[in-house]
Design an enzyme around this catalytic site. Structure first.
Site, PDB file in Angstrom:
ATOM      1  N   ARG A 161       0.943  -1.217  -0.096  1.00 36.15           N
ATOM      2  CA  ARG A 161      -0.283   0.156   0.127  1.00 36.15           C
ATOM      3  C   ARG A 161       1.005   1.645  -0.407  1.00 36.15           C
ATOM      4  O   ARG A 161       1.590   1.426   0.856  1.00 36.15           O
ATOM      5  CB  ARG A 161      -1.086   0.426   1.452  1.00 36.15           C
ATOM      6  CG  ARG A 161      -1.437   1.375   1.333  1.00 36.15           C
ATOM      7  CD  ARG A 161      -2.333   1.557   2.548  1.00 36.15           C
ATOM      8  NE  ARG A 161      -1.949   0.547   4.036  1.00 36.15           N
ATOM      9  CZ  ARG A 161      -1.676   1.624   4.823  1.00 36.15           C
ATOM     10  NH1 ARG A 161      -1.674   2.189   4.290  1.00 36.15           N
ATOM     11  NH2 ARG A 161      -1.441   0.655   6.266  1.00 36.15           N
ATOM     12  N   TYR A 183       4.578   6.047  11.210  1.00 38.17           N
ATOM     13  CA  TYR A 183       4.966   4.955  11.392  1.00 38.17           C
ATOM     14  C   TYR A 183       5.656   4.294  10.017  1.00 38.17           C
ATOM     15  O   TYR A 183       6.495   3.270  10.045  1.00 38.17           O
ATOM     16  CB  TYR A 183       3.317   4.287  11.516  1.00 38.17           C
ATOM     17  CG  TYR A 183       2.613   4.259  10.682  1.00 38.17           C
ATOM     18  CD1 TYR A 183       2.884   3.236   9.682  1.00 38.17           C
ATOM     19  CD2 TYR A 183       1.624   4.814  10.811  1.00 38.17           C
ATOM     20  CE1 TYR A 183       2.048   3.086   8.517  1.00 38.17           C
ATOM     21  CE2 TYR A 183       0.296   5.424  10.331  1.00 38.17           C
ATOM     22  CZ  TYR A 183       1.124   4.351   9.093  1.00 38.17           C
ATOM     23  OH  TYR A 183      -0.989   3.633   7.374  1.00 38.17           O
ATOM     24  N   HIS A 205      -3.044   4.323   5.222  1.00 35.67           N
ATOM     25  CA  HIS A 205      -4.866   3.709   4.620  1.00 35.67           C
ATOM     26  C   HIS A 205      -6.290   4.360   4.118  1.00 35.67           C
ATOM     27  O   HIS A 205      -7.327   3.144   2.878  1.00 35.67           O
ATOM     28  CB  HIS A 205      -5.032   3.252   5.936  1.00 35.67           C
ATOM     29  CG  HIS A 205      -6.385   2.410   6.254  1.00 35.67           C
ATOM     30  ND1 HIS A 205      -7.258   2.640   7.028  1.00 35.67           N
ATOM     31  CD2 HIS A 205      -6.503   1.117   6.278  1.00 35.67           C
ATOM     32  CE1 HIS A 205      -7.815   1.983   6.434  1.00 35.67           C
ATOM     33  NE2 HIS A 205      -7.575   0.348   6.300  1.00 35.67           N
TER      34      HIS A 205
END
Length: 344
Positions: free
Chosen positions: A239, A252, A243
């Site tokens: 990805r 992160y 998200h």
């Protein structure tokens, strides 16, 4: 190498490009405050388009959140998708769902649910029903690797294994379940091997290789259709974006990790394949890029101008025959709205 005509190879590439163009436009509109929310599929186009290509039109899809490419390959238009994202009066779900929670019954695509993994038992149940009816269709359901931590994952796979349902589980291992990395998602070596515990086959495939995805999914679909039971496919991909538009992956994730995966871009990879076959040229690339952008732009503008769902539609689609008490409530609502309009 699967047997695919040159026309289909070019159509597959165009669908991947359209998927990315649509995602990029919707994310831009969200950033401009013109769309409430969006979930993109940047970097995962081969997984969604390739898996859908391997199905029959009569097969049913039980999607997750990032299957825009599968919808487009099925023949859903960007206009239909744009209407849903805006939740306007032309949206099939009449504005009752969040953006990207599509429902295309006319293309055998079941409505997306926000709760994670509920689509798996649904897909298995539909497949079992088809098996009992001796209907040759199969069901394919999508999930992310994070969904494997949910109870419905195990319920769905166990049921499918026991009853040998004609189901294909297509798990996109895209590295992250929002901010949870794959490394702390499971102690298993991979996700495909989890199928062994339920008595059927698990297959690991490069999810950024369109042709490999097609081969793996077609093999699983053919097996399901011939009575061989379910398969769990793990497509390893990445990805590249967040998200969702509510997420900030820079908090992160390291830039080096993202750049390493950008070098494995599935569209660029398939483009090189087509170029070697003489099916891709810079001129054709420019042509389809401009055409896709124009189509998406026009669809977004039309969706933005479309009227909101009519107030009385909130009483529709729950009962085949609307109960008397709801009919009375609807009449009361319409009277109230009319009085408010006259009082202005």
């Amino acid at each position: 190498m699967p047997e695919i005509s040159d026309a289909d190879l070019k159509a597959l590439y165009r669908t991947m490009v359209m998927t990315r163009v649509f995602d990029q436009r919707m994310i831009t509109l969200q950033r401009q405050g013109r769309l409430g929310f969006y979930l993109g599929s940047l970097g995962e186009e081969a997984a969604s388009v390739g898996s859908a290509f391997a199905l029959w039109a009569e097969d049913w899809i039980f999607p997750c959140y990032r299957e825009q490419g599968a919808y487009l390959w099925r023949g859903v238009t960007v206009q239909e998708m744009a209407h849903q994202c805006y939740g306007n009066g032309l949206d099939y779900t009449k504005g009752r769902q969040m953006p990207v929670h599509y429902s295309f019954r006319h293309k055998n695509i079941v409505s997306i649910s926000s709760p994670l993994t509920v689509q798996l038992p649904q897909a298995v149940g539909a497949a079992w029903a088809a098996k009992l009816r001796k209907d040759p269709i199969i069901t394919l359901t999508y999930l992310g690797e994070g969904a494997s931590s949910q109870g419905d994952f195990h319920v769905g796979l166990n049921f499918a294994g026991v009853y040998k349902t004609p189901t294909v589980f297509f798990l996109r291992n895209n590295g992250w379940a929002i901010s949870t990395p794959r490394e702390v998602q499971t102690a298993s070596e991979n996700f495909a091997m989890k199928a062994n515990a339920y008595g059927f086959e698990g297959v690991l495939v490069d999810g950024n290789d369109l042709l490999a995805v097609i081969v793996a999914t077609k093999r699983a679909a053919d097996k399901a259709r011939s009575g061989g039971g379910p398969t769990l496919i793990e497509a390893v991909t990445y990805r590249v974006g967040g998200h969702s538009t509510s997420d900030d992956p820079s908090v992160y994730r390291k830039d080096e990790e993202v750049k390493a995966w950008e070098a494995k871009d599935p569209i660029a990879r398939f483009q090189r394949f087509l170029a070697k076959k003489g099916l891709w040229t810079p001129e054709w690339e420019l042509e389809i890029q401009e055409a896709c952008k124009a189509e998406v732009l026009a669809a977004a503008e039309a969706a933005e101008k479309a009227p909101a769902p009519a107030p009385e539609t909130i009483f529709d689609d729950v009962f085949s025959d609307i109960p008397r008490f709801l009919q009375e409530q609807r009449a009361e609502l319409m009277d109230s709205l009319q009085q408010s309009k006259e009082a202005r």
